[in-house]
Write a protein that holds these residues in place. Structure first.
Motif, PDB file in Angstrom:
ATOM      1  N   ALA A 171       0.803  -1.227   0.000  1.00 25.41           N
ATOM      2  CA  ALA A 171       0.000   0.000   0.000  1.00 25.41           C
ATOM      3  C   ALA A 171       0.830   1.268   0.000  1.00 25.41           C
ATOM      4  O   ALA A 171       0.423   2.281  -0.578  1.00 25.41           O
ATOM      5  CB  ALA A 171      -0.933  -0.007   1.216  1.00 25.41           C
ATOM      6  N   ALA A 172       2.006   1.256   0.632  1.00 21.05           N
ATOM      7  CA  ALA A 172       2.792   2.486   0.739  1.00 21.05           C
ATOM      8  C   ALA A 172       4.251   2.135   0.993  1.00 21.05           C
ATOM      9  O   ALA A 172       4.589   0.990   1.304  1.00 21.05           O
ATOM     10  CB  ALA A 172       2.251   3.364   1.872  1.00 21.05           C
ATOM     11  N   GLY A 173       5.108   3.161   0.841  1.00 18.24           N
ATOM     12  CA  GLY A 173       6.521   2.971   1.101  1.00 18.24           C
ATOM     13  C   GLY A 173       7.300   2.599  -0.144  1.00 18.24           C
ATOM     14  O   GLY A 173       6.767   2.531  -1.256  1.00 18.24           O
ATOM     15  N   THR A 174       8.592   2.361   0.034  1.00 18.90           N
ATOM     16  CA  THR A 174       9.455   1.964  -1.083  1.00 18.90           C
ATOM     17  C   THR A 174       8.942   0.670  -1.706  1.00 18.90           C
ATOM     18  O   THR A 174       8.701  -0.308  -1.011  1.00 18.90           O
ATOM     19  CB  THR A 174      10.898   1.761  -0.586  1.00 18.90           C
ATOM     20  OG1 THR A 174      11.398   2.992  -0.077  1.00 18.90           O
ATOM     21  CG2 THR A 174      11.795   1.293  -1.721  1.00 18.90           C
ATOM     22  N   GLY A 175       8.763   0.692  -3.016  1.00 16.15           N
ATOM     23  CA  GLY A 175       8.253  -0.498  -3.704  1.00 16.15           C
ATOM     24  C   GLY A 175       6.759  -0.637  -3.672  1.00 16.15           C
ATOM     25  O   GLY A 175       6.233  -1.687  -4.045  1.00 16.15           O
ATOM     26  N   ARG A 176       6.027   0.432  -3.257  1.00 16.83           N
ATOM     27  CA  ARG A 176       4.573   0.322  -3.190  1.00 16.83           C
ATOM     28  C   ARG A 176       3.985   0.054  -4.577  1.00 16.83           C
ATOM     29  O   ARG A 176       4.540   0.400  -5.583  1.00 16.83           O
ATOM     30  CB  ARG A 176       3.977   1.593  -2.567  1.00 16.83           C
ATOM     31  CG  ARG A 176       4.313   2.874  -3.322  1.00 16.83           C
ATOM     32  CD  ARG A 176       3.177   3.353  -4.169  1.00 16.83           C
ATOM     33  NE  ARG A 176       3.537   4.606  -4.818  1.00 16.83           N
ATOM     34  CZ  ARG A 176       3.978   4.670  -6.062  1.00 16.83           C
ATOM     35  NH1 ARG A 176       4.148   3.564  -6.758  1.00 16.83           N
ATOM     36  NH2 ARG A 176       4.251   5.841  -6.606  1.00 16.83           N
ATOM     37  N   GLY A 177       2.830  -0.611  -4.568  1.00 20.53           N
ATOM     38  CA  GLY A 177       2.201  -0.985  -5.828  1.00 20.53           C
ATOM     39  C   GLY A 177       2.054  -2.489  -5.939  1.00 20.53           C
ATOM     40  O   GLY A 177       1.964  -3.197  -4.938  1.00 20.53           O
ATOM     41  N   LEU A 178       2.037  -2.997  -7.169  1.00 17.41           N
ATOM     42  CA  LEU A 178       1.811  -4.414  -7.444  1.00 17.41           C
ATOM     43  C   LEU A 178       3.123  -5.076  -7.857  1.00 17.41           C
ATOM     44  O   LEU A 178       3.811  -4.601  -8.760  1.00 17.41           O
ATOM     45  CB  LEU A 178       0.774  -4.565  -8.557  1.00 17.41           C
ATOM     46  CG  LEU A 178       0.080  -5.921  -8.688  1.00 17.41           C
ATOM     47  CD1 LEU A 178      -0.744  -6.237  -7.458  1.00 17.41           C
ATOM     48  CD2 LEU A 178      -0.808  -5.934  -9.927  1.00 17.41           C
ATOM     49  N   GLN A 179       3.463  -6.167  -7.188  1.00 17.88           N
ATOM     50  CA  GLN A 179       4.681  -6.917  -7.493  1.00 17.88           C
ATOM     51  C   GLN A 179       4.302  -8.361  -7.800  1.00 17.88           C
ATOM     52  O   GLN A 179       3.687  -9.029  -6.969  1.00 17.88           O
ATOM     53  CB  GLN A 179       5.654  -6.877  -6.312  1.00 17.88           C
ATOM     54  CG  GLN A 179       6.062  -5.482  -5.888  1.00 17.88           C
ATOM     55  CD  GLN A 179       6.873  -5.480  -4.614  1.00 17.88           C
ATOM     56  OE1 GLN A 179       7.479  -6.492  -4.248  1.00 17.88           O
ATOM     57  NE2 GLN A 179       6.894  -4.348  -3.918  1.00 17.88           N
ATOM     58  N   GLY A 180       4.637  -8.820  -8.991  1.00 19.13           N
ATOM     59  CA  GLY A 180       4.258 -10.170  -9.395  1.00 19.13           C
ATOM     60  C   GLY A 180       5.441 -10.958  -9.920  1.00 19.13           C
ATOM     61  O   GLY A 180       6.352 -10.398 -10.540  1.00 19.13           O
ATOM     62  N   VAL A 181       5.425 -12.264  -9.676  1.00 15.46           N
ATOM     63  CA  VAL A 181       6.498 -13.126 -10.175  1.00 15.46           C
ATOM     64  C   VAL A 181       5.964 -14.539 -10.346  1.00 15.46           C
ATOM     65  O   VAL A 181       5.169 -15.026  -9.546  1.00 15.46           O
ATOM     66  CB  VAL A 181       7.709 -13.116  -9.213  1.00 15.46           C
ATOM     67  CG1 VAL A 181       7.343 -13.693  -7.853  1.00 15.46           C
ATOM     68  CG2 VAL A 181       8.898 -13.851  -9.809  1.00 15.46           C
ATOM     69  N   ASN A 182       6.389 -15.180 -11.423  1.00 14.66           N
ATOM     70  CA  ASN A 182       6.140 -16.606 -11.594  1.00 14.66           C
ATOM     71  C   ASN A 182       7.217 -17.361 -10.851  1.00 14.66           C
ATOM     72  O   ASN A 182       8.424 -17.119 -11.070  1.00 14.66           O
ATOM     73  CB  ASN A 182       6.174 -16.992 -13.080  1.00 14.66           C
ATOM     74  CG  ASN A 182       4.847 -16.767 -13.764  1.00 14.66           C
ATOM     75  OD1 ASN A 182       3.797 -16.841 -13.143  1.00 14.66           O
ATOM     76  ND2 ASN A 182       4.886 -16.483 -15.051  1.00 14.66           N
ATOM     77  N   CYS A 183       6.840 -18.263  -9.963  1.00 18.40           N
ATOM     78  CA  CYS A 183       7.828 -19.066  -9.252  1.00 18.40           C
ATOM     79  C   CYS A 183       8.646 -19.848 -10.282  1.00 18.40           C
ATOM     80  O   CYS A 183       8.106 -20.344 -11.268  1.00 18.40           O
ATOM     81  CB  CYS A 183       7.131 -19.991  -8.268  1.00 18.40           C
ATOM     82  SG  CYS A 183       6.144 -19.072  -7.056  1.00 18.40           S
ATOM     83  N   THR A 184       9.952 -19.919 -10.053  1.00 21.68           N
ATOM     84  CA  THR A 184      10.863 -20.378 -11.089  1.00 21.68           C
ATOM     85  C   THR A 184      11.402 -21.771 -10.816  1.00 21.68           C
ATOM     86  O   THR A 184      11.439 -22.230  -9.666  1.00 21.68           O
ATOM     87  CB  THR A 184      12.040 -19.399 -11.228  1.00 21.68           C
ATOM     88  OG1 THR A 184      12.856 -19.765 -12.341  1.00 21.68           O
ATOM     89  CG2 THR A 184      12.900 -19.411  -9.975  1.00 21.68           C
ATOM     90  N   ALA A 185      11.834 -22.441 -11.869  1.00 27.22           N
ATOM     91  CA  ALA A 185      12.480 -23.743 -11.735  1.00 27.22           C
ATOM     92  C   ALA A 185      13.931 -23.549 -11.304  1.00 27.22           C
ATOM     93  O   ALA A 185      14.572 -22.572 -11.686  1.00 27.22           O
ATOM     94  CB  ALA A 185      12.428 -24.502 -13.059  1.00 27.22           C
ATOM     95  N   PRO A 186      14.489 -24.454 -10.494  1.00 29.83           N
ATOM     96  CA  PRO A 186      15.893 -24.325 -10.103  1.00 29.83           C
ATOM     97  C   PRO A 186      16.810 -24.490 -11.303  1.00 29.83           C
ATOM     98  O   PRO A 186      16.526 -25.229 -12.239  1.00 29.83           O
ATOM     99  CB  PRO A 186      16.073 -25.458  -9.095  1.00 29.83           C
ATOM    100  CG  PRO A 186      14.998 -26.441  -9.407  1.00 29.83           C
ATOM    101  CD  PRO A 186      13.846 -25.643  -9.917  1.00 29.83           C
ATOM    102  N   ASP A 187      17.940 -23.778 -11.264  1.00 30.06           N
ATOM    103  CA  ASP A 187      18.893 -23.813 -12.371  1.00 30.06           C
ATOM    104  C   ASP A 187      20.275 -23.465 -11.831  1.00 30.06           C
ATOM    105  O   ASP A 187      20.447 -23.269 -10.620  1.00 30.06           O
ATOM    106  CB  ASP A 187      18.463 -22.836 -13.469  1.00 30.06           C
ATOM    107  CG  ASP A 187      18.919 -23.280 -14.852  1.00 30.06           C
ATOM    108  OD1 ASP A 187      19.901 -24.042 -14.947  1.00 30.06           O
ATOM    109  OD2 ASP A 187      18.316 -22.847 -15.856  1.00 30.06           O
ATOM    110  N   THR A 188      21.240 -23.340 -12.735  1.00 26.48           N
ATOM    111  CA  THR A 188      22.618 -23.068 -12.316  1.00 26.48           C
ATOM    112  C   THR A 188      23.156 -21.739 -12.840  1.00 26.48           C
ATOM    113  O   THR A 188      24.282 -21.370 -12.504  1.00 26.48           O
ATOM    114  CB  THR A 188      23.557 -24.195 -12.782  1.00 26.48           C
ATOM    115  OG1 THR A 188      23.465 -24.333 -14.206  1.00 26.48           O
ATOM    116  CG2 THR A 188      23.180 -25.516 -12.121  1.00 26.48           C
TER     117      THR A 188
END
Length: 521
Positions: A171-188
């Protein structure tokens, strides 16, 4: 006959037997290839890793888990998400603990307190979402700054195309807004062009280890002048089933507007994401860019973008010269003043493209002007004006391929963008049932060559809750896609964009037959 000769003959005979049973049918004497084409079969196991969503007490996080129904998948199996926890203490850790200055009473008090909290800890360790059977999304919510990273495994029927979306509203502060991510497969290995250590940015690298042994990771930073010296970027240990978050500004005191972060794993494997938070324009997750390549597509830049910044990096020892074009609804166009971009070897290049989409759907298409040099790229997109701005990131993406999956979609908040930078393509889009009710719906689209279209994606009839979208390439050339999700705050242009690469639900398996005749040749 010498024993050595006998041993060699025995080895040769055994090798011939093994080879005979594993041989792929050889072509006949005419030279005609009679082998059947490789088949695509559903994968049997999928791993996904979700980073800890936020350090803000105001964070509200929603998880959506979805597996599309896949023909030929095993009838058994399921998926599970567990919280990431530190691994077992090493002997060194235990020895270090002995040197503490706590007396026996304090240690006993701590154990008693720990015992009293066991029940509460077990509740905290339960993840916010429990995956359902294929075809139906499962959702869950959590809040606050203490939500841990998640480690997920799906097997059998739940494995092909399993996708988990993590969406957080602050709702407020640094990074306020909508943050979305697809959970990722492990890699190197992971590349993140678009990170920053500028004064108004707070960027973190999140690392999650799904395995039973520790992973050792190196983090390298590259700025406008090349490699940036880091103080603690080498040999970072991520404990078994654990997660680590590192603030980029603690790795180096050099302030850089544009950085490329390279995560390389010495041993083990991890999931990696960059969380980029801005004091003025909100923040979002920066997912890893597609593998270095000479031809790149950055799909689905929002049509109302007020600022677009392109960030590029070439990991090799050769400079790259790229032609910059925008795939618009009417065809490929060249942005005025940005016809080409020169990327120096080993250095990060940033280019302000302004309002490049000019009110229309668009995707950036980058191609070499001369020799092919591998490059990684991403864009930072800003929507809104003044104090109502919000930012998001779109990395260069792999094509949709056989099928791509987007887990978290909401009525009137989802925009699906499809781009065919080369030849035209036909695409089928299916909306799943809703997480709380509704029936599936399907539409087919034709995307003209060289264009990007924001399509009117199908919505489940009688929708309740959120739903998933699957995108399948039916015919034609490669298609690239992304999904834009807008937030509920009408005062801020909050949004997040996730690309739609192939969900790796199927794998190509060559057809092979036993051919015992090789033992007679």
């Amino acid at each position: 006959m010498k024993r050595t000769t006998l041993s060699l003959l025995a080895c040769a005979t055994a090798l011939a037997a093994v080879t005979g049973f594993a041989a792929v049918s050889a072509p006949d004497d005419s030279g005609t290839d009679t082998a059947a084409p490789a088949a695509r079969l559903p994968v049997e196991r999928t791993s996904l890793l979700c980073p800890a969503p936020s350090t803000s007490d105001l964070a509200e996080t929603a998880y959506t888990s979805f597996t599309p129904v896949t023909k030929g998948a095993d009838e058994k199996g399921g998926a599970v998400l567990e919280t990431a926890e530190p691994g077992e203490a090493t002997e060194d850790d235990k020895d270090a603990g002995k040197s503490d200055e706590k007396d026996g009473k304090e240690e006993k008090d701590e154990k008693d307190e720990k015992g009293e909290k066991d029940g509460k800890d077990e509740k905290k360790e339960k993840p916010a979402v429990e995956p359902k059977a294929p075809g139906t999304p499962a959702t869950g919510k959590t809040s606050g700054a203490d939500t841990p990273a998640l480690i997920g495994t799906a097997e059998g029927k739940s494995a092909p195309g399993w996708t988990v979306q993590q969406t957080t509203e602050v709702a407020a502060g640094t990074g306020r807004g909508l943050q979305g991510v697809n959970c990722t497969a492990p890699d190197t290995e992971f590349w993140f062009p678009g990170a920053s250590t500028a004064a108004d940015r707070t960027d973190y690298v999140h690392l999650t280890n799904p395995d039973d042994s520790a992973a050792v990771v190196d983090i390298e930073l590259y700025g406008k002048d090349g490699a940036v010296k880091t103080t603690v970027g080498e040999g970072i240990t991520v404990p078994p089933h654990g997660s680590e978050s590192l603030l980029l500004s603690t790795l180096s005191d050099v302030k850089q507007t544009d950085l490329t972060v390279h995560v390389g794993v010495r041993s083990g494997r991890v999931g990696a994401e960059v969380q980029a938070l801005d004091d003025k324009t909100g923040g979002d997750w920066l997912s890893a860019a597609a593998d270095p390549a000479s031809d790149l597509v950055i799909p689905g830049i929002p049509k109302d973008a007020t600022a677009v910044r392109l960030v590029l990096f070439t990991p090799g020892g050769t400079d790259a010269d790229l032609k910059v074009r925008l795939a618009s609804p009417s065809g490929l166009i060249t942005p005025a003043g940005h016809e080409t971009v020169h990327v120096k070897a080993g250095m990060t290049t940033g280019v302000d493209l302004g309002e490049v989409t000019r009110g229309e759907a668009g995707s950036l298409v980058l191609t070499p002007t001369g020799g092919s040099v591998p490059v990684v790229a991403a864009v930072r997109v800003v929507r809104g004006e003044g104090g109502e701005q919000e930012s998001a990131f779109i990395p260069a993406s792999a094509p949709v391929g056989a099928r791509a999956t987007s887990a978290d979609n909401r009525a009137k908040s989802t925009t699906l963008s499809l781009s065919a930078p080369g030849e035209a393509a036909k695409v089928k889009v299916t909306a799943s049932a809703g997480s709380e009710g509704g029936t599936t719906a399907t539409k087919t689209y034709t995307v003209k060559g060289g264009t990007t279209q924001n399509v009117d994606a199908p919505v489940p009839a009688g929708l309740k809750g959120s739903y998933a979208l699957t995108v399948e390439t039916v015919s034609g050339g490669p298609v690239y896609g992304s999904r834009t999700l807008t937030g509920s705050d009408d005062d801020v242009a909050s949004f997040t964009v996730q690309t739609l690469p192939d969900d790796r639900g199927t794998v190509s398996v060559p057809n092979a037959d036993e051919d015992l005749s090789v033992l007679q040749r």
